[in-house]
Structure formats: structure tokens, C-alpha cells
Design an enzyme around this catalytic site. Structure first.
Site, mmCIF file in Angstrom:
data_model
loop_
_atom_site.group_PDB
_atom_site.id
_atom_site.type_symbol
_atom_site.label_atom_id
_atom_site.label_comp_id
_atom_site.label_asym_id
_atom_site.label_seq_id
_atom_site.Cartn_x
_atom_site.Cartn_y
_atom_site.Cartn_z
ATOM 1 N N HIS A 267 0.800 -1.230 0.000
ATOM 2 C CA HIS A 267 0.000 0.000 0.000
ATOM 3 C C HIS A 267 0.827 1.272 0.000
ATOM 4 O O HIS A 267 0.271 2.359 0.191
ATOM 5 C CB HIS A 267 -0.927 0.056 1.216
ATOM 6 C CG HIS A 267 -1.993 -0.979 1.211
ATOM 7 N ND1 HIS A 267 -3.243 -0.774 0.676
ATOM 8 C CD2 HIS A 267 -1.989 -2.251 1.659
ATOM 9 C CE1 HIS A 267 -3.968 -1.865 0.815
ATOM 10 N NE2 HIS A 267 -3.228 -2.782 1.409
ATOM 11 N N THR B 29 -8.455 6.682 -1.890
ATOM 12 C CA THR B 29 -9.820 6.168 -1.982
ATOM 13 C C THR B 29 -10.815 7.297 -1.715
ATOM 14 O O THR B 29 -11.957 7.228 -2.153
ATOM 15 C CB THR B 29 -10.055 5.009 -0.980
ATOM 16 O OG1 THR B 29 -9.481 5.380 0.276
ATOM 17 C CG2 THR B 29 -9.421 3.731 -1.471
ATOM 18 N N LYS C 164 -8.108 13.969 4.478
ATOM 19 C CA LYS C 164 -7.249 12.783 4.459
ATOM 20 C C LYS C 164 -6.224 12.951 5.570
ATOM 21 O O LYS C 164 -6.162 14.007 6.189
ATOM 22 C CB LYS C 164 -6.532 12.653 3.114
ATOM 23 C CG LYS C 164 -5.878 13.957 2.632
ATOM 24 C CD LYS C 164 -5.234 13.812 1.266
ATOM 25 C CE LYS C 164 -6.195 13.929 0.103
ATOM 26 N NZ LYS C 164 -6.422 12.690 -0.605
ATOM 27 N N ARG C 165 -5.402 11.926 5.815
ATOM 28 C CA ARG C 165 -4.354 12.092 6.814
ATOM 29 C C ARG C 165 -3.416 13.231 6.423
ATOM 30 O O ARG C 165 -3.237 13.529 5.240
ATOM 31 C CB ARG C 165 -3.575 10.786 6.974
ATOM 32 C CG ARG C 165 -4.295 9.777 7.812
ATOM 33 C CD ARG C 165 -4.570 10.272 9.223
ATOM 34 N NE ARG C 165 -3.352 10.331 10.005
ATOM 35 C CZ ARG C 165 -3.002 9.429 10.911
ATOM 36 N NH1 ARG C 165 -3.788 8.390 11.167
ATOM 37 N NH2 ARG C 165 -1.869 9.544 11.579
ATOM 38 N N LYS D 244 1.036 14.332 0.724
ATOM 39 C CA LYS D 244 -0.335 14.644 0.311
ATOM 40 C C LYS D 244 -0.498 16.144 0.039
ATOM 41 O O LYS D 244 -1.491 16.589 -0.506
ATOM 42 C CB LYS D 244 -1.331 14.168 1.363
ATOM 43 C CG LYS D 244 -1.350 12.636 1.505
ATOM 44 C CD LYS D 244 -2.321 12.180 2.588
ATOM 45 C CE LYS D 244 -2.239 10.697 2.911
ATOM 46 N NZ LYS D 244 -2.904 9.837 1.920
ATOM 47 N N LYS E 27 -14.544 8.280 -3.381
ATOM 48 C CA LYS E 27 -15.759 8.623 -2.626
ATOM 49 C C LYS E 27 -16.339 9.936 -3.133
ATOM 50 O O LYS E 27 -17.549 10.063 -3.342
ATOM 51 C CB LYS E 27 -15.440 8.747 -1.126
ATOM 52 C CG LYS E 27 -15.138 7.415 -0.468
ATOM 53 C CD LYS E 27 -14.481 7.558 0.896
ATOM 54 C CE LYS E 27 -13.790 6.243 1.245
ATOM 55 N NZ LYS E 27 -12.833 6.373 2.346
HETATM 56 C C1 OAK Z 1 -0.500 2.755 6.091
HETATM 57 C C2 OAK Z 1 0.543 2.211 6.807
HETATM 58 C C3 OAK Z 1 1.568 1.546 6.170
HETATM 59 C C4 OAK Z 1 1.521 1.409 4.800
HETATM 60 C C5 OAK Z 1 0.481 1.963 4.074
HETATM 61 C C6 OAK Z 1 -0.520 2.633 4.714
HETATM 62 C C7 OAK Z 1 -1.667 3.224 3.980
HETATM 63 O O1 OAK Z 1 -2.673 3.559 4.571
HETATM 64 N N1 OAK Z 1 -1.575 3.333 2.666
HETATM 65 C C8 OAK Z 1 -2.677 3.830 1.900
HETATM 66 O O2 OAK Z 1 -3.456 2.716 1.484
HETATM 67 C C9 OAK Z 1 -4.620 3.101 0.775
HETATM 68 C C10 OAK Z 1 -5.391 1.849 0.490
HETATM 69 O O3 OAK Z 1 -4.723 1.054 -0.423
HETATM 70 C C11 OAK Z 1 -4.234 3.867 -0.471
HETATM 71 O O4 OAK Z 1 -5.406 4.301 -1.108
HETATM 72 C C12 OAK Z 1 -3.364 5.066 -0.123
HETATM 73 O O5 OAK Z 1 -2.900 5.683 -1.292
HETATM 74 C C13 OAK Z 1 -2.191 4.617 0.709
HETATM 75 O O6 OAK Z 1 -1.453 5.737 1.155
#
Ligand code: OAK
Length: 801
Positions: free
Chosen positions: A353, A649, A541-542, A547, A653
Site C-alpha cells: 500500500h 480512496t 485525508k491524513r 499529500k 468517494k
Molecule cells: C499505512 C501504513 C503503512 C503502509 C500503508 C498505509 C496506507 O494507509 N496506505 C494507503 O493505502 C490506501 C489503500 O490502499 C491507499 O489508497 C493510499 O494511497 C495509501 O497511502
């Protein structure tokens, strides 16, 4: 599941209130009614859950197990009512009783067992797996405290504990009879048996009891109820403590800390030992359970395990599942290495991710040894065998073995372990999956190209359209019927209304209605009055540098200074809406939150601005708040540095709710742009190739842009002159960008961002055109339903029937 007429529903509600809360309808509080509704639903869910389980066992169905350290489920009441077919009847009965359904539903605490995208994706996936009728369960941790509650005090983020279990959580069932022991620490010794095999004996381990709490996951209109199993850590009752009671209490508390709280880091890694223990706790309890259930239910040899089970790991956090399954198969089931390895590598599939280096997990060897020495031994053996196989089978890669190794420099690389131990490795958007193959994991891709694939993320349209935006949902069904509910791609049927003025007007009315509702929320939360006729421009978002909330602010500062320069300038009124939590230890992110408040304070109160720009920060952004915001958004800010957002995501939405994306060619924005066409999206900035090329060649010269471009310089200088705060309040941000050579390319993208914003505002003046753009986004958004995503996982990776 049972259906109810209104009078039946009212009757059962009355009975529940009397039995559970000893109250009549008239004297019941909202809270009483909330729990009574949950109880009605839970009876239905439990029955359907048992039926589903029996059916699945009898049919020996293949099952997917989704392992994730995070499930950001939010509230469940509306989604459960909808999926159980009871939402309409419940709303009607409550309304007839003079009760406000929304108020009653808001009695539920938002279950924030996740940080952001990764956790919310897991929650959407469970909804889709159940709704598509698959057998698939989630496994996670029942954190006593979820993601912190954010308060803003004088513009500064304060974190409060999220006490979501203060009141009874109505959806869970404690299953103490299915608790399993998880062993930490201690020593391992080995002896050679008569048959030449090794036997491993563990000693001095600390045993923790993993107690499951099950939450039913209700499929939409199909009576299929799966399970989300959340593990809680407890001290086993038979633990003998040496010492007094005070010690036992301390011991109990130290054990319970394992499931005590969720680490609040998103896309950055917190290298704490307790976090590592949480990870092993999740996988050990889950895999023991899967093996036990498999043997008990299917009466098949354990060598068939992978034929009936697939385990999808949500990023690398559950990667210790790989050595844990090996351990159980070898040490407890008596298999040899090769058989165990065959089963394991045909069971696990890994989703990546993020490519952000700081989020790629690495654990020092000594910490892994301390968590469980046997697990470390197995990882070591996996690494040695893997390196040897590369040496022998891929002479051309021999000089890469150091980079490929799972353990190097006394560090365990979790993503490498995940790739070696899995049969599938996927990214979460087309672009991201290409970047993984070409850069992040390129050496692994060369070794095993067949493992790599893409599964573009999705969101459940049931929550993100049907329950959160009922007006739009009803308008759609009134217009094209309700086929789209089960086949969201059918939303494309709306294209027949592209030139229908009456329909476009109704679409605009729905948006205005949702904006008015959000205006209320904003007023109640912040005291700021916004104009519902201004453009609602949303970035929620975070908070993370990649970002680029700071880029958004620099643009707002630019606009503000333009107004100051020429107050009579004609501009489209805009409301800039932010929502974001910053990791508590992330200084720069917290400074950005301060800056948002400082800018808001100045801009919102400047008479020259005359209410044409408003800046709003909504505190404690979570799933519930998102459900208020998404339906009202008109511009969806998706402005990450190209290549850095794996998918996103929130972009999906907002698109589904008719907002137009304003963003970079990053993550799933690329696929949104392809679907809607470039006339229905606002794209700006560097491409991912450009960004990666700069990175490979030492970056660009940020200082040159700063010095030569007056628009950039003016916006940046606002951080160090006293425009938004005294005593150089935002020095840290200013110097952070300039002395680090702007690693997120804010200055490089600034001008094209400002320009695309102006284009968007000019486009907004043509209301009909805007409504058509909005319609195009809605009708193409079915592609981003998580039902499509799950269908692809189920067919390509999980091989479910
Ligand atoms: C959080 C902790 C460690 C590694 C990845 C994440 C994370 O939240 N990644 C996010 O995952 C979402 C779902 O796949 C993506 O839409 C986001 O772009 C990504 O930052």
C-alpha cells in the site's frame, strides 16, 4: 433474513425496549432505541451467521482470510440495516414515532480501529466480500483505544484517547471458548530424533491468551453473514504469579497492553517492540485458529490447507504469518520443510500500500528474536534458502543477492519476506503496481514476474452513496431504476440524461441540499458561517507531506494576497474545507495544521475578503464525519506528489458523490482521468516519471524557483513575515521546504496548481456544464465500487467459487 412490516417492526422494537431497557417507546431515550434496534438486528445477524457457517462447512467452500492490523469500520448501524433490508422500515417507523433516525444512529461510537486508507479499505472489502456472497473473514485486533480523538486548541492538535468501548459495543460477541494461547519470548532448543528429524522445544515463554470478539459482516440482500474476528489480549487464568497481588495486577496490565491501543502512524513506521508484539499476536492467534478449524471442520489432512484457504495480508504488518504457518506445520503438525513451504507459499498473498521508504517495515534482528526466537529461526532459514536458490538458479542476479536478502545488516525486511513467502504481490492502482515492478521491487519482479499484479482499490457504494447520500441515491433510482445497486457499473445508464436539463437541475438541487447540511455541521462544529452557494473545495485525508496540504495552503495564500492587492477583483466565492489528523510525533504535519488555522483566522475575518473565501478545518476527521462531507464536495483535492500516493480512496468517494477531481496524475487519479476523460477532471503538475527522474538525479533546484518566481516567493514569504502569525510562527515550515530542497515538489508544481484552480473556477461559472461534468463522474464511478475490486481479487488471486 426476516422482513418486517412497519407494524411488526414497531412491535418488535417495543418488545426489545421492554425486555432490554425496561422502558416503553414513549419514555425511551435515543440511546435506548439505538440499543434496541441493534438487538433486533443482532438476532437476525446471529441466525444468518450460523446458517452461513453451516452451509459453508457442508459445501467445504474455499475461504479467504483477510489479515489486517487495521479495520476502520466506523459506525455499523445504517450499513447493517441497509444490508439486512431493514433500513427503510426502520427509518419510517422512527419517523412516524416522531424520532429522528439520524440522531438515533449517532448514538453509536465510531469504531476507529485504523489510521486511514489501508484500514478503511479493509472495511470496504469485508462489506463487498459478504455482499458478493463469498466466504471470507477478517482478522484484526480489538484495540482498547482506537485512533486518537483530535481536538484543536488554539490551532494546535491535541490527542485524546479514543474510548470507544466505554459503552457496550453492540455488534460484538465475546467467544472465550475459542481463545488461543500466543507465546512470546523464551528460548528454543533442538534435538535430533531417531529418524534424523529435528525436534524443537520452547522454554520460558510468556503465554498470552488471545480472546476473540466476533462482529458479523452482513452481505447486502443475500443472507450471507461473514465474520470479523478481533483479538483481545488477556492474562491466562492459570498463570502462576510469583509474588503478591500487586504483581499480578501489573502482569495483567502488561499483557492487556498488547491490544491496548492502535499506533497512530499512517505511512510511517513506528519501530516499537510493542507494535511488533501486536503483529505476532494477530497472526499467531489467527493462524492457529485457521488450522484448528480446518482440521476439525473439513476432516482433511493439513497438507490440503492451501486448497481451502487463502490468506491476504494487508501490507506487511501481518507478514509474520508466513513463518508462523511454517512453525505450526513443522513443529506441531510434523511436516518437513519442503511440504510446509509449499503449503505456505500457496496460501499467502501480499498487498503493498505504499512505496514511501519510511513506511517499508524493517525490524532489527534482536527485536524479532525477542518476540519469538523460533519465528526468527524460521525467517533466517527462509532467507538462507532463498539466497541460495537465487545463487543457483539465477547466476545473472548473483550481484543482487545483498539487495534481495530478507535479512541484511541485522535487519529483517518485511516486504522482502512477504514477497518471498507469497504467491501474489499486488499494488492498489495501475500506476502504483507499475512503480512497484519498475522500481521498488524491481529485482524481485525480475525473479518472479508472475507473482506481480494490480488490483485497483474500490469503495463500497452501499456506504459511500446509498446510506451517506440518500438523496442522490434516490434520484438515481428514480431515474434509471435500481439495477445499479447490485451492479454499480450500471450507473453508466445515467448517460442518457446528460442533456436532460430537468435531471441536471435535480442533480444540482441534491448537491445544494447536501451542502446546506454540511454548512450546518460546519457551523455547529466551528461557529464559522459558510455560504452554501460558494464552491465547496475539499481536502480530507491524513496529514502527510506527500499529500501536500501545504501546497493547498500556499495556493490559498496566493488567492488571498491577490484580493488584498486588488479588493475589487471578481472571484468565485470558495469554501476551502480541510480535515486531517497528524501522527502525534510528526512535527511538520502538526505545523501545517497550525498554519491552516492561522490562515483561516486571517482570511475569514478580513473585511477586504468580504466572505468570498472561507477556510474551515473540521476537527477529528473520521468515517462518520466523512459521511457528512463526501455528499457535499464539489472539488476533490487529490494533489499528492505524483508517484507517492499508492491509490487514494477519498478520490473515489468524492467522485461517486459528484465532485470533480482536481489533482495530479497519481494513484487512482490516473484511472479516474482515463474514465471520465480530460474534460471532466482538472489535472496539473509533474508526472510520476518526471518526479522519479528528478529523484534519481538528486532533485531539482528549489531555491532557483523561489528566487526567480515572484508568485512562489510571495506565497512562501508569507510563512516568515508576520502575515499569519507573530514571532516567525511558521519558520519551521519555510526552512523545512527550502533547506531540504523541497522533496515533495511544492514549488515546482505551484504555478500549474494555481492555474488549474483558475480554470476550475472559470468552468464553474457555466452551471450546466459543471452539472454535466458532475454527472459524468457519478456515472463512471461504478468502476470504483469495491465490488469490482473484490471480484478481481476473488477471480485472479483467491480463486474463490
Ligand atoms: C499505512 C501504513 C503503512 C503502509 C500503508 C498505509 C496506507 O494507509 N496506505 C494507503 O493505502 C490506501 C489503500 O490502499 C491507499 O489508497 C493510499 O494511497 C495509501 O497511502
Amino acid at each position: 433474513m426476516k422482513t418486517y412490516t412497519k407494524s411488526e417492526f414497531r412491535k418488535v422494537l417495543e418488545t426489545k425496549l421492554m425486555n432490554k431497557r425496561t422502558a416503553t417507546l414513549e419514555e425511551s431515550t435515543d440511546n435506548d432505541i439505538f440499543y434496541a434496534i441493534c438487538s433486533i438486528l443482532k438476532d437476525e445477524i446471529n441466525q444468518a451467521g450460523v446458517d452461513t457457517r453451516h452451509h459453508n462447512i457442508e459445501a467445504k467452500r474455499r475461504q479467504i482470510n483477510y489479515l489486517s492490523m487495521e479495520f476502520l469500520i466506523g459506525r455499523l448501524i445504517e450499513s447493517n440495516l441497509l444490508n439486512a433490508g431493514l433500513l427503510d422500515v426502520c427509518n419510517e417507523v422512527l419517523t412516524e414515532l416522531g424520532r429522528d433516525p439520524k440522531k438515533i444512529y449517532s448514538e453509536e461510537n465510531d469504531a476507529g480501529l485504523g489510521n486511514g486508507g489501508l484500514g478503511r479499505l479493509a472495511a470496504c472489502f469485508l462489506d463487498s466480500i459478504a455482499s458478493l456472497g463469498y466466504m471470507g473473514n477478517g482478522f484484526g485486533i480489538r484495540y482498547r483505544y482506537g485512533l486518537f480523538e483530535q481536538r484543536i486548541v488554539n490551532g494546535t492538535q491535541i490527542e485524546l484517547p479514543d474510548n470507544w468501548l466505554q459503552e457496550v459495543y453492540p455488534w460484538e460477541t465475546r467467544r472465550i471458548e475459542e481463545a488461543v494461547p500466543v507465546n512470546f519470548g523464551g528460548q528454543v532448543t533442538s534435538e535430533v530424533l531417531e529418524d534424523g528429524n529435528l525436534k524443537f522445544t520452547y522454554s520460558n515463554q510468556e503465554t498470552v491468551l488471545a480472546v476473540p470478539y466476533d462482529v458479523g459482516v452482513v452481505g447486502y440482500d443475500n443472507d450471507n453473514v461473514n465474520q470479523l474476528r478481533l483479538w483481545s489480549a488477556e492474562l491466562p487464568h492459570d498463570t502462576i504469579d510469583h509474588g503478591d497481588n500487586k504483581n499480578r495486577l501489573e502482569h495483567m496490565q502488561s499483557v492487556e497492553r498488547i491490544s491496548g491501543f492502535l499506533y497512530p502512524d499512517d505511512s510511517t513506521e513506528e519501530g516499537r517492540f510493542l507494535r511488533l508484539k501486536q503483529q505476532y499476536f494477530l497472526v499467531s492467534s489467527t493462524i492457529q485458529t485457521l488450522i484448528n478449524q480446518f482440521k476439525e471442520r473439513y476432516q482433511l489432512p493439513v497438507t490440503d490447507f492451501h486448497k481451502y484457504h487463502c490468506i491476504q495480508i494487508n501490507d506487511t504488518h501481518p507478514t509474520f504469518g508466513i513463518p508462523e504457518l511454517m512453525r505450526i506445520l513443522m513443529d506441531e503438525e510434523g511436516l518437513g520443510w519442503d511440504d510446509a513451504w509449499h503449503i505456505t507459499t500457496h496460501t499467502f498473498a501480499y498487498t503493498n500500500h505504499t512505496i514511501m521508504q519510511e513506511a517499508l517495515e524493517k525490524w532489527p534482528v534482536y527485536q524479532v528474536q525477542n518476540v519469538n526466537p523460533r519465528i526468527f529461526m524460521i525467517i533466517n532459514e527462509i532467507n538462507e534458502r532463498f539466497c541460495k536458490s537465487v545463487y543457483e538458479a539465477h547466476p545473472e542476479m548473483r550481484d543482487k543477492i545483498g539487495d534481495l536478502a530478507v535479512i541484511s545488516n541485522n535487519v529483517v525486511h518485511m516486504s522482502k519476506l512477504a514477497i518471498v513467502g507469497s504467491f501474489s504481490v499486488n499494488g492498489v492502482a495501475a500506476l502504483h503496481s507499475e512503480i512497484i515492478k519498475d522500481y521498488t521491487f524491481n529485482d524481485f519482479y525480475k525473479l518472479t514476474p508472475e507473482k506481480f499484479n494490480n488490483k485497483t482499490n474500490g469503495i463500497t457504494h452501499r456506504r459511500w452513496l446509498m446510506t451517506s447520500n440518500p438523496e442522490l441515491s434516490n434520484l438515481i433510482s428514480d431515474t434509471i431504476g435500481n439495477n445499479w445497486v447490485k451492479h454499480p457499473q450500471e450507473l453508466t445508464q445515467l448517460m442518457h440524461y446528460y442533456n436532460d436539463d430537468a435531471f441536471l437541475d435535480r442533480l444540482a438541487e441534491v448537491k445544494l441540499h447536501n451542502k446546506k447540511a454540511l454548512k450546518e455541521v460546519i457551523y455547529n462544529k466551528t461557529g464559522i458561517e459558510v455560504d452554501e452557494h460558494s464552491v465547496f473545495d475539499v481536502q480530507v485525508k491524513r496529514l502527510h507531506e506527500y499529500k501536500r496540504q501545504l501546497l493547498n495552503l500556499l495556493r490559498i495564500i496566493y488567492l488571498y494576497n491577490e484580493i488584498k492587492r486588488k479588493p475589487s477583483i471578481k472571484i468565485q466565492p470558495i469554501t476551502f474545507i480541510f480535515g486531517a489528523k497528524a501522527a502525534p510525533g510528526y512535527h511538520i504535519a502538526k505545523e501545517v495544521i497550525k498554519l491552516i488555522h492561522a490562515v483561516a483566522n486571517v482570511v475569514n475575518n478580513d473585511t477586504d475578503v468580504d466572505n468570498r473565501i472561507k477556510v474551515v478545518f473540521l476537527e477529528n476527521y473520521n468515517v462518520t464525519l466523512a459521511e457528512d462531507i463526501m455528499p457535499a464536495a464539489e472539488i476533490s483535492e487529490q494533489i499528492s506528489t505524483a508517484s507517492m500516493e499508492a491509490s487514494g480512496t477519498g478520490n473515489m468517494k468524492m467522485m461517486m458523490n459528484g465532485a470533480i477531481t482536481l489533482g495530479t496524475m497519481d494513484g487512482a487519479n490516473v484511472e479516474i482521468a482515463e474514465l471520465v476523460g480530460k474534460e471532466n477532471i482538472f489535472i496539473f503538475g509533474l508526472s510520476s516519471e518526471e518526479v522519479i527522474n528528478y529523484q534519481l538525479n538528486g532533485g531539482y533546484r528549489a531555491e532557483d524557483i523561489y528566487k526567480t518566481d515572484s508568485r512562489v516567493k510571495n506565497a512562501m514569504d508569507a510563512l516568515i513575515n508576520e502575515q499569519f502569525g507573530r514571532n516567525y510562527a511558521f519558520n519551521d515550515l519555510y526552512y523545512h521546504v527550502l533547506t531540504n530542497n523541497d522533496p515533495y515538489f511544492l514549488l515546482k508544481d505551484f504555478n500549474s496548481y494555481v492555474d488549474i484552480h483558475l480554470t476550475a473556477m472559470a468552468t464553474y461559472q457555466d452551471k450546466r456544464k459543471w452539472n454535466q461534468m458532475s454527472l459524468t463522474n457519478i456515472m463512471k464511478s461504478g468502476q470504483f465500487s469495491s465490488d469490482r475490486t473484490i471480484q478481481q481479487y476473488a477471480t485472479d488471486i483467491w480463486k474463490l467459487n
